[in-house]
Scaffold this motif. Sequence first.
Motif, PDB file in Angstrom:
ATOM      1  N   SER A   1      -0.529 112.416  68.694  1.00 50.89           N
ATOM      2  CA  SER A   1      -0.997 111.465  69.818  1.00 50.89           C
ATOM      3  C   SER A   1      -0.431 110.135  69.471  1.00 50.89           C
ATOM      4  O   SER A   1       0.233 109.949  68.143  1.00 50.89           O
ATOM      5  CB  SER A   1      -2.718 111.249  69.755  1.00 50.89           C
ATOM      6  OG  SER A   1      -2.952 110.574  68.663  1.00 50.89           O
TER       7      SER A   1
ATOM      8  N   THR B   1      -1.697 107.320  69.066  1.00 52.89           N
ATOM      9  CA  THR B   1      -2.488 106.801  68.170  1.00 52.89           C
ATOM     10  C   THR B   1      -2.449 107.150  66.629  1.00 52.89           C
ATOM     11  O   THR B   1      -2.083 106.406  65.610  1.00 52.89           O
ATOM     12  CB  THR B   1      -3.969 106.691  68.255  1.00 52.89           C
ATOM     13  OG1 THR B   1      -4.541 107.977  68.429  1.00 52.89           O
ATOM     14  CG2 THR B   1      -4.212 105.901  69.422  1.00 52.89           C
ATOM     15  N   ALA B   2      -1.882 108.422  66.602  1.00 51.12           N
ATOM     16  CA  ALA B   2      -1.602 109.062  65.404  1.00 51.12           C
ATOM     17  C   ALA B   2      -0.213 108.620  64.889  1.00 51.12           C
ATOM     18  O   ALA B   2       0.040 108.434  63.680  1.00 51.12           O
ATOM     19  CB  ALA B   2      -1.457 110.511  65.452  1.00 51.12           C
TER      20      ALA B   2
ATOM     21  N   ARG C   1      -0.297 105.020  63.824  1.00 49.62           N
ATOM     22  CA  ARG C   1      -0.869 104.869  62.344  1.00 49.62           C
ATOM     23  C   ARG C   1      -0.014 105.371  61.318  1.00 49.62           C
ATOM     24  O   ARG C   1       0.251 104.901  59.911  1.00 49.62           O
ATOM     25  CB  ARG C   1      -2.190 105.920  62.340  1.00 49.62           C
ATOM     26  CG  ARG C   1      -3.448 105.175  62.920  1.00 49.62           C
ATOM     27  CD  ARG C   1      -4.713 105.942  62.830  1.00 49.62           C
ATOM     28  NE  ARG C   1      -4.703 107.252  62.394  1.00 49.62           N
ATOM     29  CZ  ARG C   1      -4.846 108.513  63.218  1.00 49.62           C
ATOM     30  NH1 ARG C   1      -4.951 108.059  64.442  1.00 49.62           N
ATOM     31  NH2 ARG C   1      -4.962 109.597  62.812  1.00 49.62           N
ATOM     32  N   ASP C   2       0.747 106.149  61.430  1.00 44.60           N
ATOM     33  CA  ASP C   2       1.765 107.084  60.623  1.00 44.60           C
ATOM     34  C   ASP C   2       2.865 106.210  60.491  1.00 44.60           C
ATOM     35  O   ASP C   2       3.529 105.662  59.285  1.00 44.60           O
ATOM     36  CB  ASP C   2       2.160 108.399  60.952  1.00 44.60           C
ATOM     37  CG  ASP C   2       3.000 109.115  59.950  1.00 44.60           C
ATOM     38  OD1 ASP C   2       2.865 108.999  58.623  1.00 44.60           O
ATOM     39  OD2 ASP C   2       3.930 109.710  60.496  1.00 44.60           O
TER      40      ASP C   2
ATOM     41  N   SER D   1      -4.191 100.567  61.698  1.00 46.39           N
ATOM     42  CA  SER D   1      -5.318 101.229  61.666  1.00 46.39           C
ATOM     43  C   SER D   1      -5.700 101.850  62.820  1.00 46.39           C
ATOM     44  O   SER D   1      -5.094 101.630  63.872  1.00 46.39           O
ATOM     45  CB  SER D   1      -6.361 100.018  61.213  1.00 46.39           C
ATOM     46  OG  SER D   1      -6.579  99.115  62.443  1.00 46.39           O
ATOM     47  N   ARG D   2      -6.512 102.796  62.685  1.00 43.14           N
ATOM     48  CA  ARG D   2      -7.077 103.497  63.697  1.00 43.14           C
ATOM     49  C   ARG D   2      -7.584 102.440  64.960  1.00 43.14           C
ATOM     50  O   ARG D   2      -7.261 102.583  66.004  1.00 43.14           O
ATOM     51  CB  ARG D   2      -8.178 104.601  63.331  1.00 43.14           C
ATOM     52  CG  ARG D   2      -8.483 105.251  64.506  1.00 43.14           C
ATOM     53  CD  ARG D   2      -9.638 106.322  64.196  1.00 43.14           C
ATOM     54  NE  ARG D   2      -9.233 107.111  63.144  1.00 43.14           N
ATOM     55  CZ  ARG D   2      -8.863 108.356  63.069  1.00 43.14           C
ATOM     56  NH1 ARG D   2      -8.450 108.828  64.219  1.00 43.14           N
ATOM     57  NH2 ARG D   2      -8.570 108.937  62.042  1.00 43.14           N
ATOM     58  N   PRO D   3      -8.373 101.513  64.618  1.00 47.69           N
ATOM     59  CA  PRO D   3      -9.033 100.511  65.571  1.00 47.69           C
ATOM     60  C   PRO D   3      -7.637  99.786  66.339  1.00 47.69           C
ATOM     61  O   PRO D   3      -7.648  99.740  67.527  1.00 47.69           O
ATOM     62  CB  PRO D   3      -9.719  99.747  64.952  1.00 47.69           C
ATOM     63  CG  PRO D   3     -10.390 100.337  63.845  1.00 47.69           C
ATOM     64  CD  PRO D   3      -9.124 101.432  63.377  1.00 47.69           C
ATOM     65  N   GLN D   4      -6.683  99.307  65.570  1.00 52.10           N
ATOM     66  CA  GLN D   4      -5.450  98.682  66.046  1.00 52.10           C
ATOM     67  C   GLN D   4      -4.734  99.634  67.124  1.00 52.10           C
ATOM     68  O   GLN D   4      -4.061  99.091  67.804  1.00 52.10           O
ATOM     69  CB  GLN D   4      -4.446  98.183  65.002  1.00 52.10           C
ATOM     70  CG  GLN D   4      -5.071  96.995  64.151  1.00 52.10           C
ATOM     71  CD  GLN D   4      -4.205  96.762  62.825  1.00 52.10           C
ATOM     72  OE1 GLN D   4      -3.985  97.487  62.266  1.00 52.10           O
ATOM     73  NE2 GLN D   4      -3.963  95.506  62.813  1.00 52.10           N
ATOM     74  N   ALA D   5      -4.467 100.922  66.473  1.00 49.54           N
ATOM     75  CA  ALA D   5      -3.872 101.829  67.213  1.00 49.54           C
ATOM     76  C   ALA D   5      -4.387 102.074  68.729  1.00 49.54           C
ATOM     77  O   ALA D   5      -3.635 102.028  69.703  1.00 49.54           O
ATOM     78  CB  ALA D   5      -3.649 103.245  66.624  1.00 49.54           C
ATOM     79  N   GLY D   6      -5.694 102.078  68.616  1.00 56.30           N
ATOM     80  CA  GLY D   6      -6.278 102.316  69.919  1.00 56.30           C
ATOM     81  C   GLY D   6      -6.414 101.170  70.865  1.00 56.30           C
ATOM     82  O   GLY D   6      -5.822 101.391  71.934  1.00 56.30           O
TER      83      GLY D   6
ATOM     84  N   SER E   1      -2.840 100.852  72.368  1.00 50.87           N
ATOM     85  CA  SER E   1      -2.415 101.861  73.308  1.00 50.87           C
ATOM     86  C   SER E   1      -3.149 101.876  74.544  1.00 50.87           C
ATOM     87  O   SER E   1      -2.621 101.565  75.703  1.00 50.87           O
ATOM     88  CB  SER E   1      -2.987 103.530  72.843  1.00 50.87           C
ATOM     89  OG  SER E   1      -2.878 104.240  73.856  1.00 50.87           O
TER      90      SER E   1
END
Length: 140
Positions: free
Chosen positions: A55, A57-58, A61-62, A67-72, A75
């Motif tokens: 995704s 968000t993945a 992150r990678d 971070s997961r919250p920042q990626a979300g 997006s």
Amino acid sequence: MFDELVGAVGGLEIPSHGDALAAVVRLWDQLGARIATAVDDFDRSGGWEIEGATSITAWLRDRGGVSRPQAGQLSRTGRRFRELLVLAAAAKDGTLSGGQVQAVVSTLTEATVPVFAAQEAELVPTLAVLGPADLVSVLG
């Protein structure tokens, strides 16, 4: 590709006084708005899938190291910018701060985006004078 920006940031010394710090935070917000737009473009093109991620968000992150919250948040903001062109322009030109943009993005739902979009040309200049907490109260 970004050699000039890398050089400018690498050599940047931010004075520890209010005016300088406020100015650089405004620039950070404007850059963030452009990054959110690029994230949405990359998401819509399926670039993350081509690179083997599950995704956007993945991928963020990678590859982006966020971070997961920042990626979300990136997006979601990019997606909203595609739907709300006045909001996007105000974020990119510094009319709205990053905090104001996130206050708007966090309060909108799929159901309320069309309502906001229909009125955003009038709303955005009015919202620009409010702080992020006030925006959440007004829009929430």
